[in-house]
Design an enzyme around this catalytic site. Structure first.
Site, PDB file in Angstrom:
ATOM      1  N   HIS A  18      -9.213   7.842 -13.233  1.00 58.00           N
ATOM      2  CA  HIS A  18      -8.401   8.126 -12.043  1.00 58.00           C
ATOM      3  C   HIS A  18      -9.018   9.296 -11.285  1.00 58.00           C
ATOM      4  O   HIS A  18      -8.718  10.460 -11.555  1.00 58.00           O
ATOM      5  CB  HIS A  18      -6.962   8.445 -12.464  1.00 58.00           C
ATOM      6  CG  HIS A  18      -5.983   8.443 -11.332  1.00 58.00           C
ATOM      7  ND1 HIS A  18      -4.861   7.654 -11.315  1.00 58.00           N
ATOM      8  CD2 HIS A  18      -5.964   9.135 -10.166  1.00 58.00           C
ATOM      9  CE1 HIS A  18      -4.174   7.868 -10.199  1.00 58.00           C
ATOM     10  NE2 HIS A  18      -4.825   8.778  -9.488  1.00 58.00           N
ATOM     11  N   HIS A  20     -10.178  10.139  -7.117  1.00 53.19           N
ATOM     12  CA  HIS A  20     -10.232   9.692  -5.720  1.00 53.19           C
ATOM     13  C   HIS A  20     -11.502  10.202  -5.042  1.00 53.19           C
ATOM     14  O   HIS A  20     -11.761  11.409  -5.046  1.00 53.19           O
ATOM     15  CB  HIS A  20      -9.017  10.191  -4.956  1.00 53.19           C
ATOM     16  CG  HIS A  20      -7.729   9.547  -5.366  1.00 53.19           C
ATOM     17  ND1 HIS A  20      -7.236   8.420  -4.747  1.00 53.19           N
ATOM     18  CD2 HIS A  20      -6.840   9.854  -6.350  1.00 53.19           C
ATOM     19  CE1 HIS A  20      -6.090   8.071  -5.316  1.00 53.19           C
ATOM     20  NE2 HIS A  20      -5.832   8.926  -6.298  1.00 53.19           N
ATOM     21  N   ASP A  22     -12.217  10.479  -1.876  1.00 58.82           N
ATOM     22  CA  ASP A  22     -11.963  11.401  -0.770  1.00 58.82           C
ATOM     23  C   ASP A  22     -11.254  12.669  -1.220  1.00 58.82           C
ATOM     24  O   ASP A  22     -10.969  13.548  -0.401  1.00 58.82           O
ATOM     25  CB  ASP A  22     -11.165  10.711   0.345  1.00 58.82           C
ATOM     26  CG  ASP A  22      -9.891  10.040  -0.157  1.00 58.82           C
ATOM     27  OD1 ASP A  22      -9.690   9.975  -1.379  1.00 58.82           O
ATOM     28  OD2 ASP A  22      -9.099   9.584   0.691  1.00 58.82           O
ATOM     29  N   GLY A 175      -0.540   6.530  -2.186  1.00 60.66           N
ATOM     30  CA  GLY A 175       0.216   7.084  -1.078  1.00 60.66           C
ATOM     31  C   GLY A 175       1.597   7.505  -1.539  1.00 60.66           C
ATOM     32  O   GLY A 175       1.955   7.363  -2.710  1.00 60.66           O
ATOM     33  N   HIS A 202      -0.232   3.385  -8.628  1.00 59.94           N
ATOM     34  CA  HIS A 202       0.335   4.731  -8.644  1.00 59.94           C
ATOM     35  C   HIS A 202       1.856   4.598  -8.796  1.00 59.94           C
ATOM     36  O   HIS A 202       2.522   4.027  -7.937  1.00 59.94           O
ATOM     37  CB  HIS A 202       0.037   5.453  -7.335  1.00 59.94           C
ATOM     38  CG  HIS A 202      -1.309   6.092  -7.270  1.00 59.94           C
ATOM     39  ND1 HIS A 202      -2.470   5.364  -7.136  1.00 59.94           N
ATOM     40  CD2 HIS A 202      -1.686   7.400  -7.305  1.00 59.94           C
ATOM     41  CE1 HIS A 202      -3.500   6.187  -7.083  1.00 59.94           C
ATOM     42  NE2 HIS A 202      -3.057   7.435  -7.192  1.00 59.94           N
ATOM     43  N   GLU A 205       4.931   9.210 -10.359  1.00 62.54           N
ATOM     44  CA  GLU A 205       4.358  10.534 -10.077  1.00 62.54           C
ATOM     45  C   GLU A 205       5.415  11.362  -9.359  1.00 62.54           C
ATOM     46  O   GLU A 205       6.010  12.269  -9.933  1.00 62.54           O
ATOM     47  CB  GLU A 205       3.095  10.408  -9.224  1.00 62.54           C
ATOM     48  CG  GLU A 205       2.445  11.751  -8.906  1.00 62.54           C
ATOM     49  CD  GLU A 205       1.243  11.617  -7.989  1.00 62.54           C
ATOM     50  OE1 GLU A 205       0.500  12.603  -7.867  1.00 62.54           O
ATOM     51  OE2 GLU A 205       1.046  10.550  -7.386  1.00 62.54           O
TER      52      GLU A 205
END
Length: 361
Positions: A18, A20, A22, A175, A202, A205
């Site tokens: 996991h 990202h 960006d 998101g 996701h 969270e």
């Protein structure tokens, strides 16, 4: 016994599921790419101050505020050259941290502002990862992410399947969770199942058990991104005995992998502190827990530093780090024979050598 040091942990053959793309840029790269593309909205062009700004925004305790920092990284990743550079540097940084297998996720739909096609975007990222991994021992793969508040998830799922024999191993949605349940994207998940594709979601969270329940029972997720709030279905009595509710039992019984990112979870408010992070309890209860970075720039972490923090907090040793690592490799979206090769030829021998070299071994 002396606890493991960061330098020692960096030598271990680690697995990252996991991370990202960006969320892992080097601050200097953000500044240079902004200058190249004429992006003038950075809060500062001082590299050191910019890194501090990203960390400050990320450590706010709010997932929404955390996600706002990505507007700047995404803005400078709108050309094939920029995407390939960021991917190459990502692979270089992960390899330097001792990672032998990584699944890097990014949302192609966020990189189309200059008219790039989704396929061109994926191709540029894969080219960069290959260039950065060459000769390092790192096996880097891609997860194509769809944004849960948008309506392109089926298109992104089809993109992931189209590129799955060329380095893309799965699909994800990301998101803000609140108001954007995973069931909004059932058509994408059903398409992936018909195409024998892999996907993670996701969930759990910033939102609670309903997010996890939908991801597992409605969408049939292979893995859960974070999954922290599964702890809400677990009670611990005064004697320390844990009782699992039906959802927690199901997640543990069926070995649904949890992609936990301890520091990031604290920064977004999903956990109050590392010491109270559910990872300690879930590890004790033998859930399929994995350790991950999430966003290395925003949280100012590496996978090695995450493990070092867990060592300091929970007193973990090599056997624990090995356990987390094997969990991750078993849960990877890589084909079974390739997973087995990495476990038998790289991970187990690597940890055996480190344990044998420990004082008192």
């Amino acid at each position: 016994m002396a606890s493991l040091t960061l330098d020692q942990i960096r030598l271990a053959p680690k697995v990252l599921l996991h991370d990202h793309l960006d969320g892992g840029l080097r601050p200097a790269t953000v500044v240079e790419l902004a200058d190249e593309c004429g992006y003038t909205a950075l809060p500062t062009t001082d590299v050191t101050k910019l890194g501090g700004w990203f960390r400050g925004g990320a450590h706010s305790g709010s997932l929404v505020r955390y996600l706002e920092t990505f507007s700047h990284t995404v803005a400078v990743m709108q050309t094939p050259e920029a995407l390939a550079r960021v991917a190459r540097e990502c692979a270089e940084d992960l390899a330097a941290d001792g990672i032998v297998y990584a699944e890097i996720r990014f949302a192609p739909e966020l990189h189309t502002e200059n008219g790039l096609s989704l396929d061109a975007i994926v191709e540029a990222v894969l080219d960069g990862l290959r260039a950065g991994s060459e000769g390092t021992g790192l096996h880097a793969r891609v997860l194509c992410t769809a944004m849960r508040h948008q309506a392109r998830s089926l298109e992104i799922a089809e993109l992931a399947v189209r590129w799955r024999d060329q380095g893309v191993v799965g699909f994800d949605i990301a998101g803000a969770e609140a108001g954007n349940p995973p069931t909004r994207h059932l058509d994408a998940f059903q398409y992936l199942q018909r195409a024998n594709g892999h996907f993670t979601i996701h969930a759990g969270e910033a939102f609670g058990l309903p997010s996890i329940w939908e991801a597992v029972q409605w969408c049939n997720a292979d893995r859960l991104g974070h999954g922290v709030r599964i702890v809400d279905d677990i009670s611990v009595d005064v004697e320390g005995q844990a009782s699992l509710g039906p959802l927690a039992n199901y997640v543990r019984d069926t070995r649904v992998p949890l992609e936990m990112c301890p520091s990031s979870n604290v920064h977004t408010g999903a956990a109050r502190s590392i010491a109270t992070h559910p990872i300690g309890l879930l590890r004790d209860l033998r859930f399929r827990v994995t350790v991950n970075t999430d966003n290395r720039l925003m949280s100012d972490v590496t996978l090695s530093s995450e493990f070092a923090t867990l060592v300091e907090t929970f007193g973990y040793g090599w056997s624990d780090i090995r356990w987390f690592t094997l969990n991750a490799m078993k849960s990877a979206f890589l084909p079974f024979d390739q997973r087995l090769d990495l476990i038998d030829d790289v991970i187990k021998p690597g940890f055996d050598a480190l344990a044998a070299s420990a004082p008192g071994a």
